[in-house]
Design a protein around this motif. Structure first.
Motif, short mmCIF file in Angstrom:
data_model
loop_
_atom_site.label_atom_id
_atom_site.label_comp_id
_atom_site.label_asym_id
_atom_site.label_seq_id
_atom_site.Cartn_x
_atom_site.Cartn_y
_atom_site.Cartn_z
N GLY A 67 9.23 -0.14 1.52
CA GLY A 67 8.86 -0.09 0.11
C GLY A 67 8.90 1.29 -0.49
O GLY A 67 9.00 1.42 -1.72
N VAL A 68 8.83 2.32 0.32
CA VAL A 68 8.89 3.69 -0.19
C VAL A 68 9.60 4.56 0.84
O VAL A 68 9.42 4.37 2.05
N CYS A 69 10.44 5.47 0.38
CA CYS A 69 11.19 6.32 1.29
C CYS A 69 11.51 7.64 0.60
O CYS A 69 11.17 7.86 -0.57
N LEU A 70 12.18 8.52 1.33
CA LEU A 70 12.62 9.81 0.79
C LEU A 70 14.15 9.78 0.74
O LEU A 70 14.80 9.56 1.75
N ARG A 71 14.70 9.98 -0.46
CA ARG A 71 16.15 9.95 -0.62
C ARG A 71 16.60 11.20 -1.37
O ARG A 71 16.16 11.44 -2.49
N SER A 72 17.42 12.01 -0.70
CA SER A 72 17.90 13.28 -1.27
C SER A 72 16.74 14.17 -1.71
O SER A 72 16.80 14.83 -2.75
N GLY A 73 15.68 14.15 -0.89
CA GLY A 73 14.54 15.02 -1.17
C GLY A 73 13.58 14.51 -2.22
O GLY A 73 12.61 15.19 -2.57
N VAL A 74 13.82 13.31 -2.76
CA VAL A 74 12.99 12.74 -3.82
C VAL A 74 12.33 11.47 -3.30
O VAL A 74 12.99 10.63 -2.66
N VAL A 75 11.03 11.30 -3.57
CA VAL A 75 10.34 10.09 -3.16
C VAL A 75 10.83 8.92 -4.02
O VAL A 75 10.98 9.05 -5.24
N GLU A 76 11.13 7.79 -3.37
CA GLU A 76 11.73 6.66 -4.08
C GLU A 76 11.06 5.36 -3.64
O GLU A 76 10.84 5.13 -2.44
N VAL A 77 10.72 4.53 -4.62
CA VAL A 77 10.12 3.22 -4.36
C VAL A 77 11.20 2.16 -4.54
O VAL A 77 12.01 2.24 -5.47
N SER A 78 11.24 1.17 -3.64
CA SER A 78 12.34 0.19 -3.65
C SER A 78 12.32 -0.70 -4.89
O SER A 78 13.37 -1.11 -5.37
N ARG A 79 11.15 -1.02 -5.41
CA ARG A 79 11.10 -1.86 -6.61
C ARG A 79 11.24 -0.98 -7.84
O ARG A 79 10.44 -0.07 -8.06
N ALA A 80 12.23 -1.26 -8.67
CA ALA A 80 12.59 -0.38 -9.78
C ALA A 80 11.43 -0.16 -10.76
O ALA A 80 11.19 0.97 -11.21
N SER A 81 10.71 -1.21 -11.10
CA SER A 81 9.63 -1.07 -12.09
C SER A 81 8.51 -0.18 -11.55
O SER A 81 7.92 0.61 -12.30
N VAL A 82 8.21 -0.32 -10.25
CA VAL A 82 7.16 0.51 -9.65
C VAL A 82 7.65 1.95 -9.52
O VAL A 82 6.88 2.90 -9.73
N HIS A 83 8.94 2.12 -9.20
CA HIS A 83 9.48 3.47 -9.11
C HIS A 83 9.40 4.17 -10.46
O HIS A 83 9.05 5.36 -10.53
N ALA A 84 9.68 3.45 -11.53
CA ALA A 84 9.61 4.04 -12.87
C ALA A 84 8.18 4.45 -13.19
O ALA A 84 7.95 5.53 -13.76
N GLU A 85 7.21 3.61 -12.81
CA GLU A 85 5.81 3.96 -13.05
C GLU A 85 5.38 5.16 -12.22
O GLU A 85 4.64 6.03 -12.68
N LEU A 86 5.89 5.26 -10.97
CA LEU A 86 5.59 6.42 -10.13
C LEU A 86 6.13 7.70 -10.77
O LEU A 86 5.43 8.72 -10.82
#
Length: 365
Positions: free
Chosen positions: A212-231
């Motif tokens: 559900g959450v990972c590090l991609r290219s040095g940036v924290v990323e949430v797999s669900r788009a709406s939650v990632h936008a809120e983060l």
């Protein structure tokens, strides 16, 4: 006097040295050879003495300078107390106290009784560039040499400021690592552009699981788009916090594994208020409910004299609940929840909701 390629190599060397101080010696040596100096270096005040990054200075000369002659060095005292950026010649400076002990026994002995000297930085602990040479039939401070140093000076100044900032970040990281690594919850320190600059061991475990959450290219990323936008919005709020009663926010992060969602709190880092935008940091705390027991309300009551109702509010605040949600769960009005929240501020000596959350995350096991 120098070609464009030679000038570019010197400038590149300054900026490499800002990242890795090991490059100072070859870069300064290139500059020394370019202007025809016998030796040189960067002088930096370190407490009550000077620290010299030197090139081509005889070992015995450097040893005697460190032990004794630096305290007689009227040349650098004059430069350090002079204006920033003014390139001065050795004939002028050494002539202030000709045939003094420092002049006769050190500068003349080691053939450093001419050269170019310039104060590079301001402040109480200035840095100075030294390019020393033996006295010759013509003064060393020729127009061509002074023009070259004046052209290089802005790059040298910027590289020193960059190096100072890098050292501050390293110190900040080294101070932070032991403190956050003992926490069971995942802690990430995030800078501008959502780039993660530090993580603790618990956060590394969570990020490696890709649940559900990972590090991609040095940036924290949430797999669900709406939650990632809120983060991202929460991090941006935390980074732009200007000292008013605000903070990043709290959210739940669903997990593809089916485990209970992560609870994520985003907080402005202590000390970020008033900092330059590129220096600000946000703290992202990731709580794994599968590993964390229910927050100990009894412990909070015992340690801080909370009432049962106040402890119930504190537990829910720490879990990321909004005031309306707390009101619904406890069956009381929002006004009552706000009153309990004010009592929590008073009893825990905190002043904002974000500060209270930080406090509870540290206090509760």
């Amino acid at each position: 006097m120098v070609t464009l390629d030679e000038f570019s190599r010197l400038v590149s060397g300054f900026y490499r040295s800002a990242v890795d101080p090991v490059d100072w010696v070859p870069t300064l040596d290139t500059l020394r050879r370019t202007v025809g100096a016998a030796c040189g270096g960067l002088s930096m005040i370190d407490g009550t003495s000077r620290r010299l990054t030197n090139v081509n200075v005889p070992v015995e000369a450097m040893a005697s300078y460190d032990a004794y002659y630096q305290y007689l060095d009227y040349v650098l005292v004059e430069v350090e107390n002079g204006p920033v950026g003014l390139v001065r010649g050795g004939t002028e400076l050494i002539g202030l106290k000709p045939n003094s002990e420092f002049d006769a026994d050190w500068m003349q002995r080691y053939e450093m009784d001419d050269g170019l000297f310039v104060r590079v930085t301001d402040g109480a602990k200035p840095s100075c560039l030294i390019l020393a040479a033996p006295r010759g039939p013509m003064p060393f401070d020729s127009r061509e040499r002074i023009q070259l140093i004046n052209a290089l000076l802005p790059h040298l100044q910027l590289s020193l400021r960059t190096r100072r900032h890098v050292e501050e970040l390293i110190d900040e990281r080294d101070d932070l690592v032991p403190a956050v690594d003992v926490l069971r919850n995942g802690v990430l320190v995030v800078g501008p552009d959502y780039v993660v600059v530090q993580v603790n061991s618990a956060a590394k475990r969570i990020l490696r699981s890709h649940d559900g959450v990972c590090l991609r290219s040095g940036v924290v990323e949430v797999s669900r788009a709406s939650v990632h936008a809120e983060l991202c919005r929460s991090i941006q709020r935390a980074l732009t916090c200007d000292g008013v009663d605000t903070w990043g926010g709290s959210l739940c992060c669903p997990r593809p594994s089916g485990a209970r969602p992560y609870v994520i709190h985003v907080l402005p880092a202590h000390g970020s208020d008033g900092a330059a935008p590129r220096s600000r940091r946000a703290i992202v705390v990731i709580i794994d409910p599968e590993l964390n027991p229910e927050p100990p309300a009894a412990l909070l009551r015992r340690l801080y004299g909370l009432t049962t109702a106040e402890a119930d509010v504190a537990v829910r605040i720490a879990a990321g609940a909004e005031l309306k949600q707390i009101s619904d769960e406890l069956g009381v009005s929002i006004a009552t929840v706000r009153k309990h929240l004010q009592h929590l501020f008073e009893k825990t000596d905190t002043h904002r909701q974000s500060e209270l959350v930080r406090f509870l995350l540290v206090v509760m096991p």
